[in-house]
Design a protein around this motif. Structure first.
Motif, PDB file in Angstrom:
ATOM      1  N   PRO A 223       0.799  -1.224   0.000  1.00  0.00           N
ATOM      2  CA  PRO A 223       0.000   0.000   0.000  1.00  0.00           C
ATOM      3  C   PRO A 223       0.832   1.275   0.000  1.00  0.00           C
ATOM      4  CG  PRO A 223      -0.819  -1.548   1.630  1.00  0.00           C
ATOM      5  CD  PRO A 223       0.441  -2.119   1.073  1.00  0.00           C
ATOM      6  N   ALA A 224       1.990   1.261   0.619  1.00  0.00           N
ATOM      7  CA  ALA A 224       2.805   2.465   0.667  1.00  0.00           C
ATOM      8  C   ALA A 224       3.270   2.888  -0.720  1.00  0.00           C
ATOM      9  CB  ALA A 224       4.010   2.239   1.574  1.00  0.00           C
ATOM     10  N   ARG A 225       3.227   1.989  -1.674  1.00  0.00           N
ATOM     11  CA  ARG A 225       3.659   2.289  -3.036  1.00  0.00           C
ATOM     12  C   ARG A 225       2.511   2.772  -3.919  1.00  0.00           C
ATOM     13  NH1 ARG A 225       7.876  -2.533  -4.537  1.00  0.00           N
ATOM     14  NH2 ARG A 225       9.360  -2.089  -2.875  1.00  0.00           N
ATOM     15  N   VAL A 226       1.294   2.596  -3.457  1.00  0.00           N
ATOM     16  CA  VAL A 226       0.118   3.047  -4.200  1.00  0.00           C
ATOM     17  C   VAL A 226      -0.132   4.504  -3.839  1.00  0.00           C
ATOM     18  CG1 VAL A 226      -2.371   2.750  -4.505  1.00  0.00           C
ATOM     19  CG2 VAL A 226      -0.890   0.744  -4.263  1.00  0.00           C
ATOM     20  N   ILE A 227      -0.383   5.315  -4.854  1.00  0.00           N
ATOM     21  CA  ILE A 227      -0.683   6.727  -4.622  1.00  0.00           C
ATOM     22  C   ILE A 227      -2.094   6.999  -5.131  1.00  0.00           C
ATOM     23  CG2 ILE A 227      -0.101   9.103  -5.208  1.00  0.00           C
ATOM     24  CD1 ILE A 227       2.771   8.223  -5.652  1.00  0.00           C
ATOM     25  N   ARG A 228      -2.867   7.667  -4.306  1.00  0.00           N
ATOM     26  CA  ARG A 228      -4.201   8.096  -4.714  1.00  0.00           C
ATOM     27  C   ARG A 228      -4.258   9.615  -4.590  1.00  0.00           C
ATOM     28  NH1 ARG A 228      -6.778   3.390  -5.230  1.00  0.00           N
ATOM     29  NH2 ARG A 228      -6.238   1.695  -3.839  1.00  0.00           N
ATOM     30  N   THR A 229      -4.728  10.240  -5.651  1.00  0.00           N
ATOM     31  CA  THR A 229      -4.917  11.689  -5.654  1.00  0.00           C
ATOM     32  C   THR A 229      -6.416  11.938  -5.789  1.00  0.00           C
ATOM     33  OG1 THR A 229      -4.773  11.958  -8.050  1.00  0.00           O
ATOM     34  CG2 THR A 229      -2.678  11.958  -6.825  1.00  0.00           C
ATOM     35  N   ALA A 230      -6.792  13.163  -5.996  1.00  0.00           N
ATOM     36  CA  ALA A 230      -8.216  13.486  -6.128  1.00  0.00           C
ATOM     37  C   ALA A 230      -8.878  12.712  -7.265  1.00  0.00           C
ATOM     38  CB  ALA A 230      -8.384  14.991  -6.353  1.00  0.00           C
ATOM     39  N   ARG A 231      -8.140  12.486  -8.368  1.00  0.00           N
ATOM     40  CA  ARG A 231      -8.757  11.843  -9.530  1.00  0.00           C
ATOM     41  C   ARG A 231      -8.017  10.614 -10.040  1.00  0.00           C
ATOM     42  NH1 ARG A 231      -8.776  16.206 -13.918  1.00  0.00           N
ATOM     43  NH2 ARG A 231      -6.677  16.459 -13.130  1.00  0.00           N
ATOM     44  N   LEU A 232      -6.842  10.355  -9.490  1.00  0.00           N
ATOM     45  CA  LEU A 232      -5.978   9.325 -10.060  1.00  0.00           C
ATOM     46  C   LEU A 232      -5.575   8.264  -9.050  1.00  0.00           C
ATOM     47  CD1 LEU A 232      -3.544  11.710 -11.977  1.00  0.00           C
ATOM     48  CD2 LEU A 232      -5.584  10.567 -12.874  1.00  0.00           C
ATOM     49  N   THR A 233      -5.271   7.085  -9.579  1.00  0.00           N
ATOM     50  CA  THR A 233      -4.644   6.011  -8.804  1.00  0.00           C
ATOM     51  C   THR A 233      -3.362   5.646  -9.535  1.00  0.00           C
ATOM     52  OG1 THR A 233      -6.792   5.185  -8.064  1.00  0.00           O
ATOM     53  CG2 THR A 233      -4.916   3.676  -7.891  1.00  0.00           C
ATOM     54  N   LEU A 234      -2.256   5.719  -8.825  1.00  0.00           N
ATOM     55  CA  LEU A 234      -0.962   5.363  -9.386  1.00  0.00           C
ATOM     56  C   LEU A 234      -0.522   4.051  -8.759  1.00  0.00           C
ATOM     57  CD1 LEU A 234      -1.222   8.530  -9.692  1.00  0.00           C
ATOM     58  CD2 LEU A 234       1.264   8.550  -9.712  1.00  0.00           C
ATOM     59  N   LEU A 235      -0.305   3.041  -9.602  1.00  0.00           N
ATOM     60  CA  LEU A 235       0.099   1.712  -9.142  1.00  0.00           C
ATOM     61  C   LEU A 235       1.457   1.368  -9.726  1.00  0.00           C
ATOM     62  CD1 LEU A 235      -3.266  -0.181  -9.727  1.00  0.00           C
ATOM     63  CD2 LEU A 235      -2.336   0.576  -7.541  1.00  0.00           C
ATOM     64  N   PRO A 236       2.365   0.821  -8.912  1.00  0.00           N
ATOM     65  CA  PRO A 236       3.658   0.403  -9.458  1.00  0.00           C
ATOM     66  C   PRO A 236       3.454  -0.549 -10.635  1.00  0.00           C
ATOM     67  CG  PRO A 236       3.696   0.291  -7.074  1.00  0.00           C
ATOM     68  CD  PRO A 236       2.262   0.541  -7.477  1.00  0.00           C
ATOM     69  N   VAL A 237       4.281  -0.390 -11.664  1.00  0.00           N
ATOM     70  CA  VAL A 237       4.155  -1.237 -12.850  1.00  0.00           C
ATOM     71  C   VAL A 237       4.367  -2.700 -12.503  1.00  0.00           C
ATOM     72  CG1 VAL A 237       4.813   0.553 -14.494  1.00  0.00           C
ATOM     73  CG2 VAL A 237       6.581  -0.903 -13.481  1.00  0.00           C
ATOM     74  N   GLY A 238       3.671  -3.558 -13.240  1.00  0.00           N
ATOM     75  CA  GLY A 238       3.813  -5.005 -13.086  1.00  0.00           C
ATOM     76  C   GLY A 238       3.621  -5.665 -14.437  1.00  0.00           C
ATOM     77  N   LEU A 239       3.931  -6.943 -14.515  1.00  0.00           N
ATOM     78  CA  LEU A 239       3.815  -7.676 -15.783  1.00  0.00           C
ATOM     79  C   LEU A 239       2.408  -7.610 -16.371  1.00  0.00           C
ATOM     80  CD1 LEU A 239       6.061 -10.791 -15.089  1.00  0.00           C
ATOM     81  CD2 LEU A 239       6.556  -8.832 -16.575  1.00  0.00           C
ATOM     82  N   GLU A 240       1.400  -7.495 -15.525  1.00  0.00           N
ATOM     83  CA  GLU A 240       0.020  -7.407 -15.996  1.00  0.00           C
ATOM     84  C   GLU A 240      -0.255  -6.127 -16.775  1.00  0.00           C
ATOM     85  OE1 GLU A 240       0.685  -5.642 -12.141  1.00  0.00           O
ATOM     86  OE2 GLU A 240       1.006  -7.682 -12.810  1.00  0.00           O
ATOM     87  N   ASN A 241       0.666  -5.168 -16.730  1.00  0.00           N
ATOM     88  CA  ASN A 241       0.508  -3.906 -17.451  1.00  0.00           C
ATOM     89  C   ASN A 241       1.194  -3.922 -18.821  1.00  0.00           C
ATOM     90  OD1 ASN A 241       1.186  -2.727 -14.262  1.00  0.00           O
ATOM     91  ND2 ASN A 241      -0.827  -2.455 -15.182  1.00  0.00           N
ATOM     92  N   LEU A 242       1.786  -5.053 -19.190  1.00  0.00           N
ATOM     93  CA  LEU A 242       2.582  -5.115 -20.413  1.00  0.00           C
ATOM     94  C   LEU A 242       1.805  -4.666 -21.650  1.00  0.00           C
ATOM     95  CD1 LEU A 242       5.243  -5.741 -21.798  1.00  0.00           C
ATOM     96  CD2 LEU A 242       4.505  -8.132 -21.979  1.00  0.00           C
TER      97      LEU A 242
END
Length: 178
Positions: free
Chosen positions: A10-29
């Motif tokens: 969770p410490a690597r996930v960022i949530r802003t007012a409109r966005l969710t930032l998730l660390p890249v993973g193989l599922e994002n290829l």
């Protein structure tokens, strides 16, 4: 909503007012292959448009970078519908200039403040994890990117030429404690 990402710290996930930032993973290829293979997005990036093979190599490197450094590249999703907007992150520049903020969003996502929102969150994260100085590099002619960096409060600190283009270097220094 499904962001195409397994359980992450969770410490690597960022949530802003409109966005969710998730660390890249193989599922994002697949998303990354489309983004990095699109000249509208990556023609102005360091090393230009990527092949699918190069995108996979970079993704594997980005995953390893997270494990070693505790920061890296995020996939940027719009929270309301889970749409993949692009990437934003902090990476060591191969030219030795330091850790750099970078971002690349689909052209149709530009002009909505998403790059600024994601970049501000990544910059704050970087300073929070102990990066005293974070740079960003933009082509002098990339006025939208330069405007984002200036809006974030990043200060010009130099320039250089790369493949016939003047590149502007900006920096953000961590606030002094006390």
């Amino acid at each position: 909503m499904h962001y195409g990402h397994p359980i992450v710290q969770p410490a690597r996930v960022i949530r802003t007012a409109r966005l969710t930032l998730l660390p890249v993973g193989l599922e994002n290829l697949a998303d990354l292959e489309r983004l990095k293979g699109d000249p509208r997005v990556f023609s102005t990036m360091l090393h230009g448009v990527r092949s699918p093979e190069r995108t996979r190599e970079e993704l594997e490197d980005d995953i390893d970078f997270w494990e070693v450094r505790g920061y890296g590249t995020w996939c940027v999703f719009r929270t309301e519908d889970g749409a993949f907007l692009g990437i934003c992150g902090l990476m060591e520049r191969p030219d030795g200039r330091g850790v750099a903020l970078r971002y690349a969003l689909w052209p149709e996502m530009r002009g909505h403040g998403y790059a600024r929102e994601a970049a501000a969150a990544a910059l704050a994260f970087g300073h929070r994890v102990g990066l005293d100085r974070i740079i960003a590099v933009a082509r002098e002619t990339n006025l939208a990117s330069v405007a984002v960096l200036e809006t974030l409060g990043m200060q010009p600190c130099g320039d250089f030429h790369n493949h016939g283009h003047r590149m502007l270097v900006f920096e953000s220094l961590a606030p002094k404690a006390g």
